[in-house]
Design a protein around this motif. Structure first.
Motif, mmCIF file in Angstrom:
data_model
loop_
_atom_site.group_PDB
_atom_site.id
_atom_site.type_symbol
_atom_site.label_atom_id
_atom_site.label_comp_id
_atom_site.label_asym_id
_atom_site.label_seq_id
_atom_site.Cartn_x
_atom_site.Cartn_y
_atom_site.Cartn_z
ATOM 1 N N PHE A 197 22.876 9.716 40.501
ATOM 2 C CA PHE A 197 23.235 10.916 39.987
ATOM 3 C C PHE A 197 23.985 11.653 41.142
ATOM 4 O O PHE A 197 25.211 12.312 40.686
ATOM 5 C CB PHE A 197 22.269 11.628 39.479
ATOM 6 C CG PHE A 197 21.421 12.261 40.588
ATOM 7 C CD1 PHE A 197 21.703 13.598 41.320
ATOM 8 C CD2 PHE A 197 20.352 11.294 41.310
ATOM 9 C CE1 PHE A 197 20.913 13.998 42.369
ATOM 10 C CE2 PHE A 197 19.711 11.815 42.226
ATOM 11 C CZ PHE A 197 19.743 13.225 42.628
ATOM 12 N N ARG A 200 27.576 10.049 40.796
ATOM 13 C CA ARG A 200 28.321 10.830 39.656
ATOM 14 C C ARG A 200 28.818 12.064 39.834
ATOM 15 O O ARG A 200 29.883 12.312 39.535
ATOM 16 C CB ARG A 200 27.442 10.549 38.548
ATOM 17 C CG ARG A 200 28.016 11.089 37.283
ATOM 18 C CD ARG A 200 27.198 10.938 36.011
ATOM 19 N NE ARG A 200 26.417 9.700 35.810
ATOM 20 C CZ ARG A 200 25.185 9.174 36.071
ATOM 21 N NH1 ARG A 200 24.323 10.332 36.694
ATOM 22 N NH2 ARG A 200 24.702 8.095 36.014
ATOM 23 N N ARG A 201 28.054 12.962 40.404
ATOM 24 C CA ARG A 201 28.683 14.296 40.764
ATOM 25 C C ARG A 201 29.859 14.271 41.753
ATOM 26 O O ARG A 201 30.513 15.223 41.666
ATOM 27 C CB ARG A 201 27.492 15.083 41.472
ATOM 28 C CG ARG A 201 26.215 15.239 40.236
ATOM 29 C CD ARG A 201 25.058 16.180 40.695
ATOM 30 N NE ARG A 201 25.218 17.474 41.054
ATOM 31 C CZ ARG A 201 24.610 18.288 41.668
ATOM 32 N NH1 ARG A 201 23.152 18.099 41.961
ATOM 33 N NH2 ARG A 201 24.956 19.553 42.015
ATOM 34 N N THR A 202 29.603 13.343 42.691
ATOM 35 C CA THR A 202 30.421 13.304 43.712
ATOM 36 C C THR A 202 32.018 12.983 43.060
ATOM 37 O O THR A 202 32.966 13.726 43.265
ATOM 38 C CB THR A 202 30.414 12.573 44.864
ATOM 39 O OG1 THR A 202 28.995 12.696 45.367
ATOM 40 C CG2 THR A 202 31.344 12.399 46.050
ATOM 41 N N GLY A 205 33.278 15.704 41.126
ATOM 42 C CA GLY A 205 34.127 16.854 41.774
ATOM 43 C C GLY A 205 35.380 16.477 42.437
ATOM 44 O O GLY A 205 36.135 17.137 42.418
#
Length: 212
Positions: A197, A200-202, A205
């Motif tokens: 996760f 994925r967020r990186t 972004g």
């Protein structure tokens, strides 16, 4: 008997399969180390041929050509080529304060000439091969030094390939400011056992970046 033969064949097949997976560079290094170790062992064992070769080289080391001898007070003429080359390099730098292709080539050529002169002197007039122990240390230090010289020479070669892109950068900067050009940007995301996760967020972004 049959089972043992099959097991032996299987072991041989696995052995050669593992060797085939070893990188070529590793095999070359291991082969070089084995070769050098064999030569050193033969030298320490006073093997006739090997000892004779090193004895001959040692005699030549003690009697180098005159152009390889260390300059002395009575032989200052040996320094003339060095003074000429250094003066030429300083003149090129003075004439062209901003590095240009020709001035860079002149300076690099002079540095390479001095480097080659040093390598010849170092390899033909400074090695101590009087006995195996001194010879091993002398040759080891010499090869380490030559490795450093090689890396420096590679850097000098790369200097010849330097291109002045300031005008192109200025032109592109104007195009970017006017909105006519948007250069692509590579984003590297180093990871090491992070949870999915977070990665994925990186990535999300990074995809949302807008440098305009």
């Amino acid at each position: 008997m049959t089972t043992s033969r099959f097991n032996l064949q299987d072991l041989k097949r696995r052995f050669f399969w593992r060797i085939s997976r070893v990188p070529t560079a590793t095999l070359v290094v291991l082969g070089a180390v084995a070769f050098v170790s064999a030569i050193a062992a033969a030298w320490f064992a006073r093997e006739g041929t090997v000892s004779g070769i090193f004895a001959t080289i040692d005699i030549r080391q003690q009697n180098p050509p005159v152009w390889l001898q260390v300059p002395a007070a009575s032989k200052m003429y040996l320094l003339v080529p060095t003074f000429v080359l250094v003066s030429a390099a300083l003149a090129a730098i003075k004439i062209s304060p901003q590095p240009q292709k020709w001035s860079r080539a002149v300076v690099v050529a002079i540095v390479l000439a001095l480097t080659i002169r040093y390598v010849l002197w170092r390899s033909l007039a400074t090695l101590n091969l009087s006995d195996p122990l001194n010879g091993i240390f002398s040759l080891g230090l010499f090869f380490l030094e030559m490795l450093m010289v090689l890396t420096t020479s590679i850097q000098l070669y790369l200097m010849l390939r330097v291109k002045d892109r300031r005008q192109e950068a200025d032109r592109m900067a104007v195009a970017v400011a006017e909105g006519n050009f948007a250069p692509s940007v590579d984003i590297f995301i180093p990871t090491y056992n992070e949870p999915a996760f977070i990665l994925r967020r990186t990535v999300i972004g990074c995809q949302a970046l807008d440098y305009a």
